[in-house]
Design a protein around this motif. Structure first.
Motif, PDB file in Angstrom:
ATOM      1  N   ILE A 227       0.838  -1.206   0.000  1.00  0.00           N
ATOM      2  CA  ILE A 227       0.000   0.000   0.000  1.00  0.00           C
ATOM      3  C   ILE A 227       0.865   1.246   0.000  1.00  0.00           C
ATOM      4  N   PHE A 230       2.602   2.231  -3.103  1.00  0.00           N
ATOM      5  CA  PHE A 230       1.833   3.011  -4.062  1.00  0.00           C
ATOM      6  C   PHE A 230       1.686   4.457  -3.613  1.00  0.00           C
ATOM      7  N   LYS A 231       1.787   4.652  -2.316  1.00  0.00           N
ATOM      8  CA  LYS A 231       1.661   6.026  -1.815  1.00  0.00           C
ATOM      9  C   LYS A 231       2.922   6.846  -2.046  1.00  0.00           C
ATOM     10  N   PHE A 233       4.168   7.619  -4.489  1.00  0.00           N
ATOM     11  CA  PHE A 233       3.968   8.507  -5.635  1.00  0.00           C
ATOM     12  C   PHE A 233       3.920   9.977  -5.211  1.00  0.00           C
ATOM     13  N   ARG A 234       3.398  10.183  -4.030  1.00  0.00           N
ATOM     14  CA  ARG A 234       3.300  11.552  -3.542  1.00  0.00           C
ATOM     15  C   ARG A 234       4.687  12.219  -3.515  1.00  0.00           C
ATOM     16  N   GLN A 252       1.096   5.273 -11.310  1.00  0.00           N
ATOM     17  CA  GLN A 252       0.443   6.433 -10.733  1.00  0.00           C
ATOM     18  C   GLN A 252       0.656   7.673 -11.593  1.00  0.00           C
ATOM     19  N   ILE A 278      -2.974  -5.830  -8.148  1.00  0.00           N
ATOM     20  CA  ILE A 278      -2.822  -5.806  -6.687  1.00  0.00           C
ATOM     21  C   ILE A 278      -3.589  -6.948  -6.051  1.00  0.00           C
TER      22      ILE A 278
END
Lengths: 297, 292, 559
Positions: A227, A230-231, A233-234, A252, A278
């Motif tokens: 998870i 994928f975050k 990306f921020r 992303q 996923i």
């Protein structure tokens, strides 16, 4: 007990409980349905259509064109590469620190706090610092040049991936570490004592006791790591913008860019694909975990 | 004797090694925060000089690309942010306006939902919870499309609600609290039921008091997550005056480098305070999220 | 986590939130209060107006002045002011008899001067240095000879002395060496004698020992006789006795034979060698002394040196004499040359004067009009004697015009070009205003300035006089520029000119003004305005004045 509930006067009770349960869950379910489930099916519909005003059913054409798009393939490849590289790395790092912090030494709670700190620091606040450090003429290159290492444009070369992995570990190591610490605490101390009496060394203890009993936590850590992967990306987005170096152009980025183009069909298709990937990854992990659990018992 | 000495010696070396590793890691972890704090205490001119390469790509000779010790300690940047930049203040409150309802809303919705999923049996409970988990695992970009579609349908795009509502119904809260509540022994509820207490009574008087820590940790996690929110406002809000501070910060101009550091520090402050206040709850919450 | 820590955090949070809340609440007020006030102007399209002033004077073109070629005895003036004359008309007649006499006397003087010059040139002879040089050569030869002589004497003298001294010192050396040899020999001999004495003493000791042993043997035989027969004892005893006697004899002989080496001989030899050395040293000393005191040698040497010195002095005297003579002759020559050039100049001057005088007298004693025109002025009257270069007549040619001329320095005149409009204010009893054009622009190297001419012959009806003062105003309109802003709004930083342009935007607090820093390049400027180039629209508002220092993107409020 259960059987009793399913009979006669208790049937009513069960219905009542079900009603109460649905009632309690209603706000959550309603929102969930409204913002995730229903639109998801709507977006599923987008996956197979074409056009903006009057939409035509086009079958799998969107999927086909998506796979033909080189940017999507690059994004997919990079996402997989990032996940495959970063997961073991962050697991090893967090586990090492968890093991260190699990020993009884002075000042360790302080270090534990430090490790969680990156988790709460807003990305936007520190992104400037990372820009300064990894800039072509930034701090890192200056320091490296003291040892005669030529300047590397970190964010615009293959190294960008390494930077991203580093940032990812920097931010999420603490979270995983705490999860693993909890897992470590849950292993009964008696196991170690009896193993030690049997003459097992600490390495053997680690292999035979720590790792297997840590498996449930470890499994969860992996899931959380996915998870969080994928975050990341921020960070990537704020550090390198919409079109970063091609080694960190992720799904992303792809989706974000397509969102700006408002090509909902393409977006939905990519989202669906991502969901499938996923889903597969998680179920794969679930299966491994189940097998490990079986082995353990 | 010698074995004991040897062991204590080797233990000492091991301790030294462990502390060295920890201190190094701590420096690495604290580095950005320290850099932020130090640079926020410099004058604009100094900061721009030190990081001239960010804008022009030209590095001033003898500049190592990082400056930690200010020539002159000054709070001028904070003054500039707080007095001269009403934009900053407005966006700060935008952040609050977005974050607080999400935190409160998600706690309310999640507590209720989690109770249902943990302690009450209703049809399709398990498949639903599994769906929750799957959605929770989805990256934001996947749920972005459905969210967008629905918000467009509801004509909410452009308002704060467009950011707040999907945030409230994030499934993470339900998941975290359910993990916590599952561990509360069923016997408590049974006992309450035997005493003729209703579900509401059980929820408020038995479950909720025991979940305080979990709720606090959820609050912290959700707060931090949404304090950092960047993409949703950018996509769902149409007016720049509604953007939260996180967006403002991520778009701050390089010419305002000096102010940027102070903004960063001020932006970091609430998150940091929340963390310091509820660190133990946070740890607890994280740990519970890992238990099956 | 202690309670106090929590409360600190709680308080910090509350203070932080309250501060931000308060500041937000008053942010509009604070902001308005702190904002710089600016005054703006529209950037416009237009031209720059430049006025340049200069002062000049009225000139009349194509007038002919007739100057007096010399001092003239004017017999009669034939024309008066206002007369129209044709080319070649007789203007005046001159009395030339006086002038002719003057020419004659001048020619005579010239002749005399020429003769003088000739005399000087003849007396100018170059200095003859040959006899002096010969004398010097002779003296040099003498010096040379004396030098050789002295060298020879010196060589003989020094060689003789050196030989003797060398021989004496050689002998001293020999004697020293001899002495050392002798001493060495003595030392050797002494050692030898000692050695021999030692051997002798040892041998004597040994022999004495042998004798003693024999004596003891005899004693033994005498004591231990029991186991031998008497005869045997006797025989033995006798033998021993004999041997004893032999040994004793041997000792005696040895002692007699031994004679120690006599070293006195060597010692004597050393004494002799020492004496020889002393003698030789004395001898050497004497030799040196004798030569030092040898008056004959010294006298010869001294004489030679003296005669050399004398020769050298003689040479020097001769050389000095030569130089003196040369100098004398040189100054004499110089004087002559000066005289000659003086005379020459005088001759040239006189001849020129003569020429002028000849020229000044008009042909046939008449001055004629060079061109057709009107007599503007007459400078002489009949019977007067005119001065040289005096204006006799001024003739206004039939095609003459009026013009105004003025000078301007190069910086001023950079933009002024032919065709520019000028307004002229001709000062007089009543000022005359005329509008004209710049007709001609030429660089006058004599003034280092540009000379402008404006033709005003069209206005010939005005009573203009030559040399009237004129105030010239040049209207210099630049070409039309797209952007003209007040000059005072332009600032400069790092060599870049920039201006602040007012912009509007939708800010957090609603509609707000801010300034944008725009770099511009200055094209041209007049007193108030400047034409610029930059990314600005003609309708943009440019900040003219601000209550605070501005920077890019600074929010401002309007005054």
């Amino acid at each position: 007990m259960k059987k009793q509930h399913s009979h006669g006067p208790f049937l009513k009770l069960k219905t009542k409980e079900a009603l109460a349960g649905l009632g309690f869950a209603l706000p959550s379910l309603a929102g969930f349905g409204l913002f995730f489930v229903v639109p998801f099916f709507l977006s599923l519909y987008y996956c197979f259509t074409e056009g903006i005003g009057d939409m035509r059913f086009v079958g799998l054409k969107n999927f086909q064109s998506l796979f033909q798009s080189s940017s999507f393939r690059l994004a997919l490849k990079n996402t997989l590469r990032f996940t495959v590289l970063s997961l073991p790395l962050i697991f090893i790092v967090s586990l090492s620190f968890a093991l260190i912090l699990n020993t009884k030494m002075k000042g360790l709670p302080f270090f534990r706090s430090l490790f969680i700190l990156p988790l709460v620091i807003p990305v936007a606040s520190v992104i400037l610092v990372w820009q300064i450090v990894f800039h072509d003429k930034g701090f890192l290159n200056t320091v490296l040049s003291f040892w005669g290492i030529p300047a590397i444009d970190w964010l615009n070369s293959e190294n960008a991936l390494a930077i991203l992995i580093m940032l990812y570990i920097w931010k999420n190591c603490g979270y995983n570490m705490i999860l693993l610490l909890a897992g470590l605490n849950n292993i009964p101390k008696e196991y170690y004592e009896s193993a030690r009496i049997d003459g097992a060394g600490s390495l053997l203890c680690f292999w035979k006791i720590t790792l297997p009993y840590l498996a449930p936590s470890g499994f969860f850590v992996l899931v959380i790591s996915i998870i969080n992967a994928f975050k990341v990306f921020r960070e990537s987005y704020q550090l390198a913008g919409n079109y970063p170096h091609q080694s960190i152009y992720m799904l992303q980025n792809f989706m974000n860019n397509n969102f700006h183009n408002l090509s909902l069909q393409r977006l939905s298709t990519a989202a669906l694909l991502m969901l499938i990937i996923i889903g597969l990854l998680v179920s794969f992990l679930f299966r491994i975990e189940a097998r490990m659990r079986r082995n353990l018992s | 004797m010698s074995i004991i000495i040897k062991r204590s010696l080797s233990q000492g070396i091991r301790k030294l090694f462990v502390y060295t590793v920890l201190v190094l890691a701590a420096i690495l972890l604290l580095f950005p925060i320290i850099t932020m704090l130090c640079n926020a205490m410099m004058e604009s001119r100094e900061v721009i000089e030190a990081y001239a390469f960010l804008g022009s790509g030209v590095k001033i000779e003898g500049n190592i690309g990082l400056k930690l010790i200010p020539d002159k300690v000054t709070l001028i940047q904070y003054y500039n942010v707080l007095f001269r930049k009403p934009t900053f203040l407005m966006m700060f409150w935008n952040s609050v306006i977005i974050t607080v309802p999400i935190v409160v809303g998600q706690i309310v919705v999640s507590v209720l939902g989690a109770y249902a999923f943990a302690k009450l049996k209703f049809p399709l409970r398990e498949p639903l919870f599994f769906t929750y988990i799957i959605v929770m695992l989805m990256p934001f970009q996947v749920t972005l499309v459905p969210n967008f579609i629905m918000l467009r349908q509801l004509k909410l795009l452009g308002s704060y609600a467009a950011v707040i509502l999907p945030g409230i119904f994030s499934t993470f809260g339900v998941f975290l609290l359910r993990q916590f509540m599952v561990q509360i022994p069923d016997e408590y509820c049974e006992a309450a039921k035997m005493d003729g207490a209703g579900y509401f009574f059980t929820f408020f008087k038995i479950i909720l008091p025991q979940c305080k820590g979990a709720v606090a940790s959820l609050a912290i996690l959700v707060f931090i997550d949404n304090w950092n929110i960047v993409e949703q406002p950018l996509i769902f809000l149409d007016n720049a005056s509604k953007y939260p501070l996180s967006v403002f910060l991520s778009q701050i101009n390089l010419s305002e480098l000096g102010v940027a550091f102070a903004c960063g520090v001020l932006f970091m402050l609430p998150a940091l305070l929340v963390f310091l206040y509820g660190e133990n709850y946070l740890v607890e919450g994280i740990q519970h999220s890992g238990l099956k | 986590m202690t309670g106090s820590k929590k409360s600190i955090i709680k308080h910090t949070a509350i203070v932080f939130l309250l501060t931000t809340l308060l500041l937000t609440f008053f942010s509009r007020t604070i902001n308005q209060y702190l904002l710089p006030e600016v005054e703006v102007r529209l950037a416009s399209r237009g031209t720059l107006q430049n006025e340049t002033k200069a002062s000049g004077e009225v000139k009349i073109l194509h007038t002919k002045k007739i100057y007096s070629p010399g001092s003239l005895d004017i017999k009669e003036v034939h024309v008066k002011k206002g007369d129209t004359v044709s080319s070649g008309a007789i203007l005046l007649t001159v009395d030339t008899s006086q002038a002719k006499l003057e020419i004659k006397s001048m020619e005579l003087e010239l002749l005399r001067l020429r003769n003088d010059l000739k005399d000087y040139e003849e007396s100018l002879k170059p200095f003859d240095a040959v006899p002096y040089e010969n004398e010097i050569a002779l003296a040099q030869k003498t010096v040379e000879r004396e030098k050789q002589n002295l060298d020879i004497i010196r060589a003989i003298y020094s060689k003789d002395v050196q030989d003797h001294i060398d021989a004496a010192s050689e002998r001293v050396k020999q004697a020293k060496k001899d002495l050392i040899d002798k001493e060495k020999l003595l030392e050797e001999k002494k050692k030898e004698a000692e050695n021999e004495k030692e051997v002798y003493e040892r041998t004597v000791k040994e022999m004495k020992l042998a004798i003693a042993i024999k004596d003891m043997e005899i004693g033994q035989v005498l004591e231990n006789h029991s186991n031998l027969s008497y005869d045997d004892q006797l025989i033995l005893l006798n033998r021993l006795e004999l041997e004893y006697q032999q040994l004793k004899n041997q000792l005696e002989i040895y002692k007699l034979n031994y004679t120690p080496i006599d070293i006195t001989f060597y010692e004597e030899a050393i004494t002799i060698a020492k004496e020889t050395l002393a003698q030789e040293e004395e001898n050497l000393k004497q030799v040196i002394e004798s030569y030092e005191q040898s008056s004959e040698n010294r006298l010869r040497l001294f004489n030679a040196q003296c005669s050399l010195e004398n020769a050298e002095v003689a040479l020097m005297e001769k050389q000095e004499q030569l130089i003196k003579k040369q100098e004398e002759s040189l100054s004499e020559q110089e004087r002559l040359a000066r005289n000659i050039s003086e005379k020459k100049a005088e001759i040239q001057f006189k001849s020129q004067q003569l020429d002028n005088l000849k020229k000044s007298i008009p042909k046939d004693g008449k001055i004629t009009a060079p061109c057709e025109g009107v007599i503007r002025s007459v400078g002489v009257e009949s019977g007067q004697i005119s001065n040289n270069q005096q204006v006799l007549f001024e003739i206004l040619e039939s095609d003459s015009t009026f013009s105004v001329q003025w000078l301007m320095n190069p910086a001023q005149s950079e933009h002024v070009k032919a065709g520019d409009k000028v307004s002229l204010k001709i000062k007089g009893e009543s000022d005359i205003y005329i509008d004209g054009l710049v007709d001609e622009k030429t660089f006058s190297s004599a003034h280092g300035m540009y000379l402008f001419t404006s033709d005003i012959s069209a206005q010939a009806e005005y009573p203009l006089e030559e040399g009237q003062e004129v105030e010239v105003t040049i209207q210099e309109a630049s070409k039309s520029y797209d952007l003209i802003v007040p000059t005072r709004c332009i600032s400069m930083q790092n060599g870049m000119n920039y201006i602040f342009v007012l912009r509007e935007r939708q800010g957090a607090l609603g509609h707000e003004y801010y300034v944008e820093q725009v770099n511009v390049t200055i094209i041209e400027s007049d007193v108030l305005n400047t034409a610029i180039n930059g990314y600005i629209n003609p309708e943009d508002k440019v900040v003219v004045d601000s209550s605070k220092a501005l920077f890019h993107n600074a929010q401002v409020k309007l005054r």
